[in-house]
Design a protein around this motif. Structure first.
Motif, PDB file in Angstrom:
ATOM      1  N   TYR A 292     -39.426  55.815   3.483  1.00  0.00           N
ATOM      2  CA  TYR A 292     -39.041  56.678   4.609  1.00  0.00           C
ATOM      3  C   TYR A 292     -39.119  58.139   4.198  1.00  0.00           C
ATOM      4  O   TYR A 292     -38.626  58.523   3.130  1.00  0.00           O
ATOM      5  CB  TYR A 292     -37.610  56.373   5.068  1.00  0.00           C
ATOM      6  N   SER A 293     -39.729  58.940   5.052  1.00  0.00           N
ATOM      7  CA  SER A 293     -39.736  60.389   4.821  1.00  0.00           C
ATOM      8  C   SER A 293     -38.408  61.013   5.235  1.00  0.00           C
ATOM      9  O   SER A 293     -38.001  62.042   4.694  1.00  0.00           O
ATOM     10  CB  SER A 293     -40.879  61.046   5.594  1.00  0.00           C
TER      11      SER A 293
ATOM     12  N   VAL B 121     -26.698  59.125  -3.274  1.00  0.00           N
ATOM     13  CA  VAL B 121     -27.956  59.854  -3.105  1.00  0.00           C
ATOM     14  C   VAL B 121     -27.917  61.165  -3.881  1.00  0.00           C
ATOM     15  O   VAL B 121     -28.892  61.550  -4.549  1.00  0.00           O
ATOM     16  CB  VAL B 121     -28.248  60.087  -1.617  1.00  0.00           C
ATOM     17  N   SER B 122     -26.787  61.851  -3.832  1.00  0.00           N
ATOM     18  CA  SER B 122     -26.652  63.130  -4.539  1.00  0.00           C
ATOM     19  C   SER B 122     -26.817  62.944  -6.041  1.00  0.00           C
ATOM     20  O   SER B 122     -27.511  63.718  -6.711  1.00  0.00           O
ATOM     21  CB  SER B 122     -25.284  63.750  -4.241  1.00  0.00           C
ATOM     22  N   LYS B 123     -26.164  61.893  -6.567  1.00  0.00           N
ATOM     23  CA  LYS B 123     -26.264  61.645  -8.002  1.00  0.00           C
ATOM     24  C   LYS B 123     -27.697  61.260  -8.395  1.00  0.00           C
ATOM     25  O   LYS B 123     -28.200  61.680  -9.444  1.00  0.00           O
ATOM     26  CB  LYS B 123     -25.304  60.520  -8.399  1.00  0.00           C
ATOM     27  N   ALA B 124     -28.370  60.469  -7.552  1.00  0.00           N
ATOM     28  CA  ALA B 124     -29.747  60.068  -7.852  1.00  0.00           C
ATOM     29  C   ALA B 124     -30.676  61.280  -7.844  1.00  0.00           C
ATOM     30  O   ALA B 124     -31.588  61.381  -8.667  1.00  0.00           O
ATOM     31  CB  ALA B 124     -30.219  59.031  -6.840  1.00  0.00           C
ATOM     32  N   ILE B 125     -30.443  62.217  -6.920  1.00  0.00           N
ATOM     33  CA  ILE B 125     -31.260  63.436  -6.867  1.00  0.00           C
ATOM     34  C   ILE B 125     -31.013  64.284  -8.110  1.00  0.00           C
ATOM     35  O   ILE B 125     -31.944  64.824  -8.721  1.00  0.00           O
ATOM     36  CB  ILE B 125     -30.952  64.234  -5.580  1.00  0.00           C
TER      37      ILE B 125
ATOM     38  N   ASP C 108     -30.010  63.255 -11.075  1.00  0.00           N
ATOM     39  CA  ASP C 108     -30.559  62.596 -12.264  1.00  0.00           C
ATOM     40  C   ASP C 108     -32.071  62.517 -12.248  1.00  0.00           C
ATOM     41  O   ASP C 108     -32.678  62.088 -13.240  1.00  0.00           O
ATOM     42  CB  ASP C 108     -29.986  61.176 -12.382  1.00  0.00           C
ATOM     43  N   GLY C 109     -32.710  62.887 -11.148  1.00  0.00           N
ATOM     44  CA  GLY C 109     -34.163  62.844 -11.051  1.00  0.00           C
ATOM     45  C   GLY C 109     -34.724  61.474 -10.732  1.00  0.00           C
ATOM     46  O   GLY C 109     -35.933  61.240 -10.865  1.00  0.00           O
ATOM     47  N   ALA C 110     -33.859  60.539 -10.271  1.00  0.00           N
ATOM     48  CA  ALA C 110     -34.335  59.200  -9.925  1.00  0.00           C
ATOM     49  C   ALA C 110     -35.184  59.229  -8.661  1.00  0.00           C
ATOM     50  O   ALA C 110     -36.126  58.445  -8.524  1.00  0.00           O
ATOM     51  CB  ALA C 110     -33.162  58.249  -9.749  1.00  0.00           C
ATOM     52  N   ILE C 111     -34.837  60.109  -7.704  1.00  0.00           N
ATOM     53  CA  ILE C 111     -35.622  60.246  -6.474  1.00  0.00           C
ATOM     54  C   ILE C 111     -35.890  61.727  -6.237  1.00  0.00           C
ATOM     55  O   ILE C 111     -35.136  62.596  -6.717  1.00  0.00           O
ATOM     56  CB  ILE C 111     -34.893  59.636  -5.254  1.00  0.00           C
ATOM     57  N   ASP C 112     -36.956  62.001  -5.518  1.00  0.00           N
ATOM     58  CA  ASP C 112     -37.327  63.379  -5.187  1.00  0.00           C
ATOM     59  C   ASP C 112     -37.051  63.581  -3.707  1.00  0.00           C
ATOM     60  O   ASP C 112     -37.884  63.292  -2.844  1.00  0.00           O
ATOM     61  CB  ASP C 112     -38.804  63.614  -5.501  1.00  0.00           C
ATOM     62  N   ALA C 113     -35.851  64.053  -3.392  1.00  0.00           N
ATOM     63  CA  ALA C 113     -35.428  64.173  -1.991  1.00  0.00           C
ATOM     64  C   ALA C 113     -34.362  65.257  -1.873  1.00  0.00           C
ATOM     65  O   ALA C 113     -33.895  65.811  -2.878  1.00  0.00           O
ATOM     66  CB  ALA C 113     -34.896  62.836  -1.487  1.00  0.00           C
ATOM     67  N   THR C 114     -33.985  65.556  -0.638  1.00  0.00           N
ATOM     68  CA  THR C 114     -32.905  66.500  -0.333  1.00  0.00           C
ATOM     69  C   THR C 114     -31.999  65.861   0.706  1.00  0.00           C
ATOM     70  O   THR C 114     -32.377  64.903   1.395  1.00  0.00           O
ATOM     71  CB  THR C 114     -33.454  67.827   0.202  1.00  0.00           C
ATOM     72  N   ILE C 115     -30.788  66.395   0.825  1.00  0.00           N
ATOM     73  CA  ILE C 115     -29.820  65.886   1.807  1.00  0.00           C
ATOM     74  C   ILE C 115     -29.579  66.956   2.865  1.00  0.00           C
ATOM     75  O   ILE C 115     -29.262  68.112   2.546  1.00  0.00           O
ATOM     76  CB  ILE C 115     -28.490  65.504   1.127  1.00  0.00           C
ATOM     77  N   ASP C 116     -29.737  66.539   4.117  1.00  0.00           N
ATOM     78  CA  ASP C 116     -29.401  67.394   5.255  1.00  0.00           C
ATOM     79  C   ASP C 116     -27.977  67.045   5.677  1.00  0.00           C
ATOM     80  O   ASP C 116     -27.736  66.093   6.427  1.00  0.00           O
ATOM     81  CB  ASP C 116     -30.384  67.146   6.407  1.00  0.00           C
ATOM     82  N   HIS C 117     -27.008  67.817   5.159  1.00  0.00           N
ATOM     83  CA  HIS C 117     -25.600  67.495   5.406  1.00  0.00           C
ATOM     84  C   HIS C 117     -25.229  67.664   6.876  1.00  0.00           C
ATOM     85  O   HIS C 117     -24.355  66.937   7.376  1.00  0.00           O
ATOM     86  CB  HIS C 117     -24.704  68.382   4.543  1.00  0.00           C
TER      87      HIS C 117
ATOM     88  N   VAL D 157     -33.866  63.419   3.250  1.00  0.00           N
ATOM     89  CA  VAL D 157     -35.257  63.809   3.498  1.00  0.00           C
ATOM     90  C   VAL D 157     -36.010  63.691   2.173  1.00  0.00           C
ATOM     91  O   VAL D 157     -35.694  64.384   1.198  1.00  0.00           O
ATOM     92  CB  VAL D 157     -35.342  65.245   4.041  1.00  0.00           C
ATOM     93  N   SER D 158     -37.002  62.798   2.158  1.00  0.00           N
ATOM     94  CA  SER D 158     -37.798  62.573   0.939  1.00  0.00           C
ATOM     95  C   SER D 158     -38.944  63.569   0.871  1.00  0.00           C
ATOM     96  O   SER D 158     -39.578  63.883   1.894  1.00  0.00           O
ATOM     97  CB  SER D 158     -38.366  61.151   0.925  1.00  0.00           C
ATOM     98  N   LYS D 159     -39.218  64.063  -0.320  1.00  0.00           N
ATOM     99  CA  LYS D 159     -40.339  64.978  -0.514  1.00  0.00           C
ATOM    100  C   LYS D 159     -41.619  64.179  -0.705  1.00  0.00           C
ATOM    101  O   LYS D 159     -41.598  62.992  -1.015  1.00  0.00           O
ATOM    102  CB  LYS D 159     -40.087  65.889  -1.727  1.00  0.00           C
ATOM    103  N   GLU D 160     -42.730  64.874  -0.547  1.00  0.00           N
ATOM    104  CA  GLU D 160     -44.023  64.209  -0.672  1.00  0.00           C
ATOM    105  C   GLU D 160     -44.246  63.768  -2.115  1.00  0.00           C
ATOM    106  O   GLU D 160     -43.969  64.505  -3.066  1.00  0.00           O
ATOM    107  CB  GLU D 160     -45.134  65.190  -0.257  1.00  0.00           C
ATOM    108  N   THR D 161     -44.741  62.535  -2.288  1.00  0.00           N
ATOM    109  CA  THR D 161     -44.967  61.986  -3.629  1.00  0.00           C
ATOM    110  C   THR D 161     -46.152  62.680  -4.291  1.00  0.00           C
ATOM    111  O   THR D 161     -47.239  62.766  -3.705  1.00  0.00           O
ATOM    112  CB  THR D 161     -45.244  60.479  -3.553  1.00  0.00           C
TER     113      THR D 161
END
Length: 488
Positions: A367-368, A394-398, A400-409, A415-419
């Motif tokens: 999901y984007s 999600v915040s902790k995963a971001i 730690d670098g596990a996922i490349d995304a941001t949170i729209d609070h 919101v996932s960034k482009e791979t």
């Protein structure tokens, strides 16, 4: 000339044991005793090593009359060692011995036994008692053998002493009383160090590590391991055990990378016949790789003779790979008894975080943009406030670098960034470098393990001698493979 004579003697002995024809078990034991006596007089330890290997081939054929007759042949009938060892043997089946065995026992004159033969008799009786499941007598015999060993300081005894140490600990482990001998093992290790008995040090260090790990004393085990002297391994079996114990210690200490390397190396170095040991190595290696975020290959679980034993870990790996928390709980409950007996239950609890992170990574790729409520529903979080928990995860995963995304609070979205292209990073170079380092290390170990015939620099080997040597090496390899099953 000496080497040729020795090769003929050993080949004749090996052929007599492997043929299984006319000679009785007692006759084989007498030949082994003669080999030990020759090795002790010539101070050639490898003869004694070969005698021990040949003994392991005969252990299933040992009976009370045979062992008793052998003690009468090797030891002086009135000696203290003879009386003590004879008292450990059961008093039944006195009439089951062959005619030639009884005759040879009567006519054979008693000799004045050398210390190596006396220790060998202790080892033979101890192995026989353990195989007969007479564990109380085995404990008494092993304690008496250790008391006798303390008064001997001969390098030709070291090989037999190392085996006695192993069966001494094994007898107490079978009766659930390992804690009683910890002090004795420590004093024996100190004595072996002072005597420069490296094989004894190697064996006793592994026995002490096993003793500590049996009672979950990982800190004490690590302190002993870090302070014990290290040297080049003398026994492949002992080195494999050391790597396995080191891998378990590193796993508990959260040093997963070092633990993975030690466990995989132990599994690779272990003989094919040591199936139980290799299964244990693979179980711990699978858990460590899952904790590192790796997914083991399917071929790991499909190895010959291991499929059934590794089934719980295969289902666990599947749950972690999918990132399904509910499936992970089901598998953990279904095989909780297996995980407890393998002592991996605490590590399974640690995997819950990895399952959540894997599921979150899959969601991020698929999901984007997705709401945090949907993230909590897909991860199957069963807390009181799943949305808040999902946001913190999600915040902790971001971070730690596990996922490349941001949170729209404001809108409650992830919101996932482009791979990006993984080949534009350093990851391929790191993976390639680790594989090259592994291959170089294996090559260096193979070079260090090379063995050369003793007379290769003096005379050229004839075709007939080469065939004899190859036949002898094949027989010896077969003996070693059969022995390895007992060692592990």
């Amino acid at each position: 000339m000496t080497a040729d004579v020795e090769m003929k003697e050993v080949q004749a002995l090996s052929n007599s044991v492997s043929s299984g024809a006319v000679p009785s078990t007692l006759q084989h034991l007498k030949e082994i005793a003669s080999l030990i006596e020759t090795g002790a007089q010539a101070k050639e330890v490898r003869r004694i090593v070969r005698a021990v290997r040949l003994t392991m081939m005969l252990r299933r054929k040992l009976k009370v009359p045979v062992v008793s007759a052998f003690l009468g042949h090797v030891l002086t009938p009135g000696s203290e060692a003879f009386a003590k060892l004879s008292s450990y043997l059961p008093k039944d089946d006195e009439h089951d011995m062959d005619v030639d065995t009884a005759a040879s026992a009567v006519h054979a004159p008693a000799k004045h036994s050398i210390p190596e033969l006396e220790i060998y008799c202790y080892l033979l009786v101890l192995i026989f008692l353990i195989d007969q499941k007479r564990y109380d007598e085995a404990k008494a015999c092993s304690s008496a053998s250790i008391s006798r060993l303390r008064n001997m300081n001969r390098r030709t005894v070291d090989v037999l002493a190392a085996r006695l140490y192993f069966y001494y600990s094994f007898a107490y482990e079978l009766t659930n009383s390992l804690a009683e001998i910890r002090g004795t093992l420590l004093s024996l290790h100190r004595m072996a160090t002072l005597r420069h008995d490296e094989l004894g040090q190697e064996t006793l260090l592994n026995l002490l590590l096993r003793n500590y790990l049996h009672y979950n004393l990982y800190d004490q085990a690590e302190k002993l391991r870090s302070k014990a002297p290290r040297f080049e391994a003398h026994s492949n079996q002992q080195f494999c055990r050391y790597l396995f114990y080191l891998g378990k210690i590193r796993t508990i200490q959260l040093e997963y990378t070092d633990a993975k390397e030690s466990l995989l190396q132990a599994a690779r170095k272990a003989p094919v016949a040591a199936r139980g040991f290799r299964i244990q190595c693979n179980k711990w290696a699978v858990i460590v790789r899952l904790l590192l975020g790796e997914i083991p290959e399917r071929t790991v679980f499909m190895q010959k003779g291991m499929k059934k034993a590794l089934t719980p870990y295969f289902e666990l790996t599947n749950a972690v790979r999918i990132g399904d928390l509910e499936l992970f709980r089901t598998v953990a409950d279904k095989f909780s008894g297996t995980f407890s007996s393998d002592r991996t239950q605490n590590l399974i609890v640690r995997l819950r975080h990895n399952v959540i992170r894997t599921g979150l990574r899959n969601i991020s790729i698929s999901y984007s943009r997705i709401s945090l409520a949907d993230v909590a529903r897909k991860l199957r979080l069963d807390s009181e406030n799943p949305v808040a928990d999902a946001e913190s995860i999600v915040s902790k995963a971001i971070r730690d670098g596990a996922i490349d995304a941001t949170i729209d609070h404001a809108n409650g979205w992830m919101v996932s960034k482009e791979t990006g292209d993984v080949y534009s990073t350093n990851e391929p170079q790191i993976a390639f470098n680790s594989r090259v380092a592994f291959c170089l290390n294996m090559h260096n170990e193979a070079v260090r393990a090379l063995r050369f015939p003793p007379n290769s620099s003096r005379e050229k080997e004839s075709e007939e001698k080469r065939r004899e040597r190859q036949q002898q090496e094949q027989e010896l390899a077969k003996h070693i493979a059969e022995e390895d099953d007992d060692d592990f």
